[in-house]
Write a protein that holds these residues in place. Structure first.
Motif, PDB file in Angstrom:
ATOM      1  N   TYR A 100     -12.328 -12.225  43.080  1.00 12.60           N
ATOM      2  CA  TYR A 100     -12.540 -12.565  44.490  1.00 12.60           C
ATOM      3  C   TYR A 100     -11.515 -13.586  44.963  1.00 12.60           C
ATOM      4  O   TYR A 100     -10.940 -13.453  46.047  1.00 12.60           O
ATOM      5  N   ARG A 101     -11.263 -14.620  44.139  1.00  8.76           N
ATOM      6  CA  ARG A 101     -10.315 -15.665  44.533  1.00  8.76           C
ATOM      7  C   ARG A 101      -8.890 -15.106  44.635  1.00  8.76           C
ATOM      8  O   ARG A 101      -8.133 -15.473  45.530  1.00  8.76           O
ATOM      9  N   LEU A 102      -8.532 -14.220  43.724  1.00 11.70           N
ATOM     10  CA  LEU A 102      -7.210 -13.590  43.797  1.00 11.70           C
ATOM     11  C   LEU A 102      -7.068 -12.762  45.064  1.00 11.70           C
ATOM     12  O   LEU A 102      -6.051 -12.836  45.769  1.00 11.70           O
ATOM     13  N   SER A 103      -8.088 -11.978  45.369  1.00  8.49           N
ATOM     14  CA  SER A 103      -8.039 -11.135  46.571  1.00  8.49           C
ATOM     15  C   SER A 103      -7.989 -11.983  47.833  1.00  8.49           C
ATOM     16  O   SER A 103      -7.241 -11.690  48.775  1.00  8.49           O
ATOM     17  N   SER A 104      -8.796 -13.048  47.856  1.00  9.10           N
ATOM     18  CA  SER A 104      -8.835 -13.928  49.024  1.00  9.10           C
ATOM     19  C   SER A 104      -7.498 -14.629  49.233  1.00  9.10           C
ATOM     20  O   SER A 104      -6.994 -14.727  50.363  1.00  9.10           O
ATOM     21  N   THR A 105      -6.889 -15.125  48.154  1.00  6.79           N
ATOM     22  CA  THR A 105      -5.603 -15.817  48.247  1.00  6.79           C
ATOM     23  C   THR A 105      -4.505 -14.859  48.691  1.00  6.79           C
ATOM     24  O   THR A 105      -3.664 -15.205  49.526  1.00  6.79           O
ATOM     25  N   ALA A 106      -4.505 -13.646  48.146  1.00  5.19           N
ATOM     26  CA  ALA A 106      -3.507 -12.645  48.537  1.00  5.19           C
ATOM     27  C   ALA A 106      -3.655 -12.277  50.009  1.00  5.19           C
ATOM     28  O   ALA A 106      -2.657 -12.136  50.730  1.00  5.19           O
ATOM     29  N   ALA A 107      -4.893 -12.133  50.477  1.00  2.00           N
ATOM     30  CA  ALA A 107      -5.127 -11.789  51.878  1.00  2.00           C
ATOM     31  C   ALA A 107      -4.653 -12.904  52.810  1.00  2.00           C
ATOM     32  O   ALA A 107      -4.090 -12.642  53.880  1.00  2.00           O
ATOM     33  N   GLN A 108      -4.876 -14.167  52.403  1.00  2.00           N
ATOM     34  CA  GLN A 108      -4.423 -15.299  53.211  1.00  2.00           C
ATOM     35  C   GLN A 108      -2.904 -15.345  53.285  1.00  2.00           C
ATOM     36  O   GLN A 108      -2.321 -15.583  54.346  1.00  2.00           O
ATOM     37  N   LEU A 109      -2.240 -15.089  52.155  1.00  7.12           N
ATOM     38  CA  LEU A 109      -0.782 -15.089  52.138  1.00  7.12           C
ATOM     39  C   LEU A 109      -0.234 -13.949  52.983  1.00  7.12           C
ATOM     40  O   LEU A 109       0.736 -14.127  53.729  1.00  7.12           O
ATOM     41  N   GLN A 110      -0.852 -12.794  52.892  1.00  2.75           N
ATOM     42  CA  GLN A 110      -0.441 -11.657  53.722  1.00  2.75           C
ATOM     43  C   GLN A 110      -0.584 -12.000  55.206  1.00  2.75           C
ATOM     44  O   GLN A 110       0.309 -11.702  56.011  1.00  2.75           O
ATOM     45  N   SER A 111      -1.676 -12.641  55.560  1.00  2.00           N
ATOM     46  CA  SER A 111      -1.916 -13.018  56.950  1.00  2.00           C
ATOM     47  C   SER A 111      -0.878 -14.023  57.438  1.00  2.00           C
ATOM     48  O   SER A 111      -0.371 -13.917  58.567  1.00  2.00           O
ATOM     49  N   ASP A 112      -0.529 -14.996  56.603  1.00  2.00           N
ATOM     50  CA  ASP A 112       0.444 -16.017  57.009  1.00  2.00           C
ATOM     51  C   ASP A 112       1.859 -15.444  57.116  1.00  2.00           C
ATOM     52  O   ASP A 112       2.637 -15.860  57.975  1.00  2.00           O
ATOM     53  N   LEU A 113       2.190 -14.493  56.262  1.00  2.00           N
ATOM     54  CA  LEU A 113       3.492 -13.827  56.377  1.00  2.00           C
ATOM     55  C   LEU A 113       3.564 -13.021  57.677  1.00  2.00           C
ATOM     56  O   LEU A 113       4.591 -13.006  58.365  1.00  2.00           O
ATOM     57  N   SER A 114       2.474 -12.363  58.013  1.00  2.00           N
ATOM     58  CA  SER A 114       2.415 -11.610  59.267  1.00  2.00           C
ATOM     59  C   SER A 114       2.527 -12.553  60.463  1.00  2.00           C
ATOM     60  O   SER A 114       3.241 -12.265  61.439  1.00  2.00           O
ATOM     61  N   TYR A 115       1.839 -13.689  60.383  1.00  3.98           N
ATOM     62  CA  TYR A 115       1.921 -14.675  61.473  1.00  3.98           C
ATOM     63  C   TYR A 115       3.339 -15.207  61.624  1.00  3.98           C
ATOM     64  O   TYR A 115       3.829 -15.396  62.737  1.00  3.98           O
ATOM     65  N   ALA A 116       4.013 -15.452  60.511  1.00  2.36           N
ATOM     66  CA  ALA A 116       5.380 -15.975  60.562  1.00  2.36           C
ATOM     67  C   ALA A 116       6.301 -14.990  61.277  1.00  2.36           C
ATOM     68  O   ALA A 116       7.158 -15.386  62.079  1.00  2.36           O
TER      69      ALA A 116
END
Length: 212
Positions: A46-62
């Motif tokens: 769960y923590r791996l999936s959550s961290t990956a999703a957050q990083l994906q979201s921040d890359l998209s925001y950038a």
């Protein structure tokens, strides 16, 4: 007849023997241990999936921020050289180059991966690292001296950087696929590939990110 009946009743109520009790305790301990491993594995996933999703979201925001402001956004992954927890990239930040001063200006605070999660350092699985790590300099911002703590400093940190351009593209070469792999730190030293991981595939042309 009465005496025999009473003797049988006493024999049937003697309870468990010591061997039987020890066997039950051993089985319960085994079941509890297996249950704990299962729960820990589920939490780690769960923590791996959550961290990956957050990083994906921040890359998209950038990428969106670069398009909106018509100015490149720099996405940096940080490694603390004197980090007592190991030489792993475990944090990141968005920045912009100030054309007037030539300095990098943060677009937010440094973000840290969930505890115990790092970028898997093997270039085969995180080939973005093949671009090399750069040393901080006078034009770079100060970041916390350790994982989320300590006075901000520009000394002794390295970073890996990618640029997200206003047209939606990146600074990455277009002749290959780029990826970053998030893994548990306990698996990052001697497990290839890591048993539990999330791979972020980055499209260098569109800056889109997929998680595998």
């Amino acid at each position: 007849m009465i005496e025999i009946s009473n003797r049988k009743g006493r024999q049937g109520s003697e309870g468990f023997s010591l061997v039987e009790l020890l066997t039950v305790v051993a089985l319960l301990s085994l079941l509890l241990g297996l249950s704990a491993l299962s729960v820990r594995g589920s939490l780690d996933n769960y923590r791996l999936s959550s961290t990956a999703a957050q990083l994906q979201s921040d890359l998209s925001y950038a990428s969106q921020r670069a398009s909106r402001d018509n100015a490149s956004v720099y996405f940096r992954f940080y490694q603390r050289v004197n980090d007592t927890e190991g030489d792993f990239l475990r944090s990141y930040q968005l920045l912009r180059l100030d054309q007037r001063t030539g300095k990098m200006v943060p677009l937010g605070k440094v973000k840290y991966f969930d505890q115990g999660i790092v970028i898997f350092p093997e270039p085969e699985f995180s080939n973005l690292l093949e671009r090399g790590l750069l040393s901080s300099g006078e034009g770079d911002p100060a970041i916390p001296a350790a994982t989320g703590t300590g006075s901000p400093t520009t000394d002794d940190y390295l970073y890996c950087e990618m640029q997200l351009k206003p047209d939606g593209s990146t600074s990455l070469e277009t002749d290959r696929a780029w990826c970053l792999t998030l893994a548990l730190e306990r698996d990052a030293s001697d497990s290839i590939p890591p048993p539990d991981a999330r791979v972020l595939s980055i499209n260098s042309i569109t800056s889109s990110v997929r998680i595998y």
